[in-house]
Design a protein around this motif. Structure first.
Motif, PDB file in Angstrom:
ATOM      1  N   MET A 167     -15.876  -0.512   5.804  1.00 22.86           N
ATOM      2  CA  MET A 167     -15.416   0.606   6.648  1.00 22.86           C
ATOM      3  C   MET A 167     -16.604   1.382   7.196  1.00 22.86           C
ATOM      4  O   MET A 167     -17.531   1.707   6.472  1.00 22.86           O
ATOM      5  N   ARG A 183     -14.285   6.223   7.240  1.00 21.23           N
ATOM      6  CA  ARG A 183     -14.223   6.559   5.823  1.00 21.23           C
ATOM      7  C   ARG A 183     -14.006   8.053   5.632  1.00 21.23           C
ATOM      8  O   ARG A 183     -13.075   8.490   4.980  1.00 21.23           O
ATOM      9  N   TRP A 184     -14.890   8.834   6.260  1.00 16.27           N
ATOM     10  CA  TRP A 184     -14.768  10.290   6.125  1.00 16.27           C
ATOM     11  C   TRP A 184     -13.494  10.794   6.779  1.00 16.27           C
ATOM     12  O   TRP A 184     -12.850  11.712   6.270  1.00 16.27           O
ATOM     13  N   PHE A 223     -10.615   9.222   7.054  1.00 17.99           N
ATOM     14  CA  PHE A 223      -9.491   8.914   6.180  1.00 17.99           C
ATOM     15  C   PHE A 223      -9.461   9.849   4.970  1.00 17.99           C
ATOM     16  O   PHE A 223      -8.420  10.435   4.648  1.00 17.99           O
ATOM     17  N   LEU A 224     -10.620  10.014   4.324  1.00 16.54           N
ATOM     18  CA  LEU A 224     -10.699  10.918   3.169  1.00 16.54           C
ATOM     19  C   LEU A 224     -10.290  12.335   3.573  1.00 16.54           C
ATOM     20  O   LEU A 224      -9.502  12.994   2.894  1.00 16.54           O
ATOM     21  N   ILE A 264      -6.378  12.654   4.235  1.00 14.79           N
ATOM     22  CA  ILE A 264      -5.550  12.714   3.030  1.00 14.79           C
ATOM     23  C   ILE A 264      -5.758  14.047   2.303  1.00 14.79           C
ATOM     24  O   ILE A 264      -4.805  14.698   1.876  1.00 14.79           O
ATOM     25  N   LEU A 265      -7.011  14.468   2.199  1.00 11.79           N
ATOM     26  CA  LEU A 265      -7.273  15.741   1.521  1.00 11.79           C
ATOM     27  C   LEU A 265      -6.624  16.908   2.262  1.00 11.79           C
ATOM     28  O   LEU A 265      -6.073  17.816   1.638  1.00 11.79           O
ATOM     29  N   LEU A 275      -3.892  16.736   4.080  1.00 12.71           N
ATOM     30  CA  LEU A 275      -2.460  16.658   3.803  1.00 12.71           C
ATOM     31  C   LEU A 275      -2.142  17.193   2.409  1.00 12.71           C
ATOM     32  O   LEU A 275      -1.094  17.787   2.182  1.00 12.71           O
ATOM     33  N   VAL A 319      -1.775   4.029  -0.022  1.00 12.90           N
ATOM     34  CA  VAL A 319      -2.684   5.096   0.388  1.00 12.90           C
ATOM     35  C   VAL A 319      -3.856   5.205  -0.593  1.00 12.90           C
ATOM     36  O   VAL A 319      -5.008   5.393  -0.205  1.00 12.90           O
ATOM     37  N   PHE A 327      -8.165   4.751  -0.294  1.00 20.85           N
ATOM     38  CA  PHE A 327      -8.756   6.049  -0.598  1.00 20.85           C
ATOM     39  C   PHE A 327      -9.814   5.903  -1.692  1.00 20.85           C
ATOM     40  O   PHE A 327     -10.942   6.369  -1.555  1.00 20.85           O
ATOM     41  N   ALA A 347     -12.770   4.079  -0.389  1.00 18.04           N
ATOM     42  CA  ALA A 347     -13.603   4.953   0.440  1.00 18.04           C
ATOM     43  C   ALA A 347     -14.469   5.854  -0.438  1.00 18.04           C
ATOM     44  O   ALA A 347     -15.640   6.077  -0.127  1.00 18.04           O
ATOM     45  N   SER A 406     -17.416   3.945  -1.902  1.00 20.41           N
ATOM     46  CA  SER A 406     -18.477   3.586  -0.960  1.00 20.41           C
ATOM     47  C   SER A 406     -19.294   4.794  -0.497  1.00 20.41           C
ATOM     48  O   SER A 406     -20.240   4.643   0.268  1.00 20.41           O
ATOM     49  N   LEU A 407     -18.929   5.994  -0.967  1.00 18.18           N
ATOM     50  CA  LEU A 407     -19.706   7.178  -0.598  1.00 18.18           C
ATOM     51  C   LEU A 407     -21.007   7.225  -1.394  1.00 18.18           C
ATOM     52  O   LEU A 407     -21.137   6.559  -2.418  1.00 18.18           O
ATOM     53  N   ILE A 439     -15.377  14.608  -4.143  1.00 12.56           N
ATOM     54  CA  ILE A 439     -14.106  14.189  -3.546  1.00 12.56           C
ATOM     55  C   ILE A 439     -13.077  13.929  -4.641  1.00 12.56           C
ATOM     56  O   ILE A 439     -11.909  14.325  -4.547  1.00 12.56           O
ATOM     57  N   LEU A 481     -11.634  17.084  -5.816  1.00 13.82           N
ATOM     58  CA  LEU A 481     -10.685  17.670  -4.865  1.00 13.82           C
ATOM     59  C   LEU A 481      -9.317  16.988  -4.933  1.00 13.82           C
ATOM     60  O   LEU A 481      -8.292  17.613  -4.678  1.00 13.82           O
ATOM     61  N   VAL A 482      -9.313  15.682  -5.275  1.00 14.37           N
ATOM     62  CA  VAL A 482      -8.035  14.981  -5.384  1.00 14.37           C
ATOM     63  C   VAL A 482      -7.312  15.373  -6.665  1.00 14.37           C
ATOM     64  O   VAL A 482      -6.091  15.526  -6.696  1.00 14.37           O
ATOM     65  N   TYR A 510       3.391  12.965  -3.114  1.00 11.87           N
ATOM     66  CA  TYR A 510       2.517  14.127  -3.011  1.00 11.87           C
ATOM     67  C   TYR A 510       2.063  14.582  -4.391  1.00 11.87           C
ATOM     68  O   TYR A 510       0.893  14.872  -4.612  1.00 11.87           O
ATOM     69  N   LEU A 525       0.046  11.224  -6.396  1.00 15.09           N
ATOM     70  CA  LEU A 525      -1.087  10.463  -5.846  1.00 15.09           C
ATOM     71  C   LEU A 525      -2.356  10.483  -6.718  1.00 15.09           C
ATOM     72  O   LEU A 525      -2.988   9.442  -6.898  1.00 15.09           O
TER      73      LEU A 525
END
Lengths: 255, 290
Positions: free
Chosen positions: A1, A6-7, A9-10, A13-14, A16, B83, B87, B90, B93-94, B102, B105-106, B160, B163
């Protein structure tokens, strides 16, 4: 990606995830009763909550239950984590599998199993049953938090202390506890928020004479719009968010 | 000194063992026992031991509820996977320093009140909610869409709330993945899709099963989500259990439904350990400590 996707998509979702929370918080300051239009900034829903005796009693009850449950769960859980980490004993595998199972058991199953056991033991439904229930679902979280901190320790230090004649309890008080303190504190904070926010277990094990805030909120939102709920919800959200951020800072690896 | 060693050890091991035996192990056995008892108006439950409650779950009405509940929960699980997987990929891969941020935050919302967040969703989906107002304002629709009190709303609410439970195990499975396998496969001529399907998916299968378990099982029990978002028609298994315990007071029947959940948990755990063993045998992971 590609990084941009990538950013993106992240971020999507965050966003939302956080939009509903934001809408609720903003609306708790909305003067318009049904929250359809922005009617100006107000604190009146917070005042209404503050002046509602029933809700305030429920809030105090919730705080009491959460503080007691979090404290007992932290004591038992910390000791259990030390035991699982340091000692070899009969039934160790059984103990750790019970921790594992209690973490994975769907809350609803835990709720009815506790209700049945309270009836079988003749424990009256109310404060005591709520506290026992909350301790039970908080316990594994404390054990896991403290245990993973202990795993990072240098065990030689403890052996050295023992060789020099320190007793088990003084090793605990003077070495293990001070080192594990951030994880113990984090365990308490997480237990407190879990307990303060619980609906499922509480719905089953509370008695008619003991009302707590989440169940009050539940019955209020079921009947219809009452803007005080937005104010209560915002308070609950903010309390949890602050406590969790503190606990995560405590759990951070470095120092 | 000897006795102090014994004493501390005794309490450290004893307290938690007694607590978990009394309030986790023993109660679960009681649920299974209760499901085989008979309802009694005076004493809640009484003897003859029988399997009537299980026979009654086969009633067409309850089979329908069970199926609806299972379908909604399964759809929520699939949606979370669809989803959650990209996610988690992603996140992995950061750059290393961004990953925990991140992830935090999830997970953060998990620690906040899920009832309150469900209520927020109700607020957004309602006839006067943001979505309908926006669509009406843009002139895309003439009258509000019925979003609330539908199966869609329940599934959305479950996703919601649940996740984070999917993302977390997937992340830890993906993080352990050995990139050298990908390089090797690439050198041998495998395309990206084939690499994903033949390397990434099988080697993260324990994470997939764990995530599915942690979404599906709670999803079946969250009665307040279906209550607030689904109305009276779209019930979850949790609603049935709650009604049987708190309103109809038919404990054996309610327990029988709970045993179904326990069996499902057992099945998914078995699946998980199988997947973990498979991955360990393939040598993709260095010991599963999950």
């Amino acid at each position: 990606m590609a990084p941009i996707f990538r950013w993106g998509f992240l971020g999507l979702i965050l966003t939302l995830i956080y939009i509903p929370i934001l809408v609720l918080v903003v609306n708790s300051f909305n003067a318009s009763k049904y929250g359809i239009k922005w009617g100006g900034f107000t604190f009146k829903w917070y005042e209404k909550f503050w002046n509602n005796d029933g809700l305030m009693t429920a809030a105090l009850n919730s705080l009491t239950v959460s503080i007691v449950a979090a404290s007992v769960a932290t004591v038992i859980g910390t000791l259990a984590a030390v035991a699982l980490h340091r000692y070899q004993f009969k039934g160790k595998a059984l103990l750790s599998s019970m921790v594992f199972v209690s973490m994975l058991t769907p809350e609803i199953v835990m709720a009815i199993s506790l209700l049945i056991v309270f009836m079988a033991l003749g424990i009256k439904l109310g404060f005591i049953s709520l506290v026992i229930g909350h301790i039970t679902f908080c316990l594994p979280f404390v054990i896991v938090a403290v245990y993973s901190r202990l795993k990072g320790f240098d065990m030689k230090m403890l052996e050295a202390a023992r060789d020099l004649g320190a007793s088990e309890s003084s090793i605990f008080w003077k070495i293990i506890l001070p080192l594990a303190l951030p994880a113990v504190a984090a365990g308490w904070l997480l237990s407190f928020t879990l307990s303060l926010d619980d609906v499922i277990v509480s719905a089953f094990v509370t008695g008619p004479g003991y009302e707590i805030l989440p169940l009050k909120v539940y019955s209020m939102v079921r009947v219809g719009v009452s803007p005080e709920v937005n104010a209560i919800s915002t308070i609950l959200l903010v309390v949890s968010l602050v406590l969790v951020v503190i606990s995560q800072l405590l759990l951070r690896e470095d120092k | 000194m000897k006795s102090s060693v014994g004493q501390f050890r005794f309490w450290a091991i004893g307290l938690a063992s007694v607590w978990l035996t009394l309030f986790v192990f023993f109660p679960n056995l009681l649920v299974i026992l209760t499901s085989f008892l008979t309802r009694d108006p005076q004493a809640t439950v009484s003897l003859p031991i029988n399997a009537d409650s299980y026979v009654r779950t086969l009633d067409l009405l309850y089979l329908q509820v069970l199926w609806d509940s299972l379908r909604m929960s399964l759809l929520a699980m699939v949606f979370c996977l669809v989803v959650g997987y990209p996610f988690a990929m992603a996140i992995v891969s950061l750059p290393k320093r961004w990953q925990p941020v991140i992830l935090f935050l999830v997970i953060l919302p998990f620690w906040t009140n899920s009832l309150v967040r469900t209520y927020a969703i109700q607020f957004i989906l309602g006839n006067q909610g943001i979505i309908n107002k926006a669509l009406l304002g843009l002139g895309l629709i003439d009258k509000p869409l019925q979003l609330l009190y539908t199966q869609f709303a329940v599934i959305l609410g479950l996703c919601y709330i649940l996740l984070p439970f999917m993302v977390l195990p997937l992340y830890s499975a993906l993080e352990k993945l050995d990139v050298r396998l990908h390089h090797a496969a690439k050198d041998l001529g495998a395309g990206p899709l084939s690499r994903f399907w033949h390397i990434t998916v099988p080697l993260t299968s324990p994470g997939i099963v764990a995530g599915c378990l942690m979404v599906l099982l709670p999803a079946m029990g969250m009665f307040y989500i279906s209550d607030l978002l689904g109305g009276a028609k779209n019930l979850l298994l949790g609603n049935v259990i709650k009604t049987q315990f708190l309103h109809t007071r038919d404990w054996p029947f309610g327990s029988a439904f709970s045993v179904i959940l326990i069996v499902l948990l057992g099945f998914m755990l078995w699946l998980y350990f199988r997947a973990a063993r498979f991955v360990n045998k393939q040598g993709g992971l260095n010991g599963s400590d999950f």
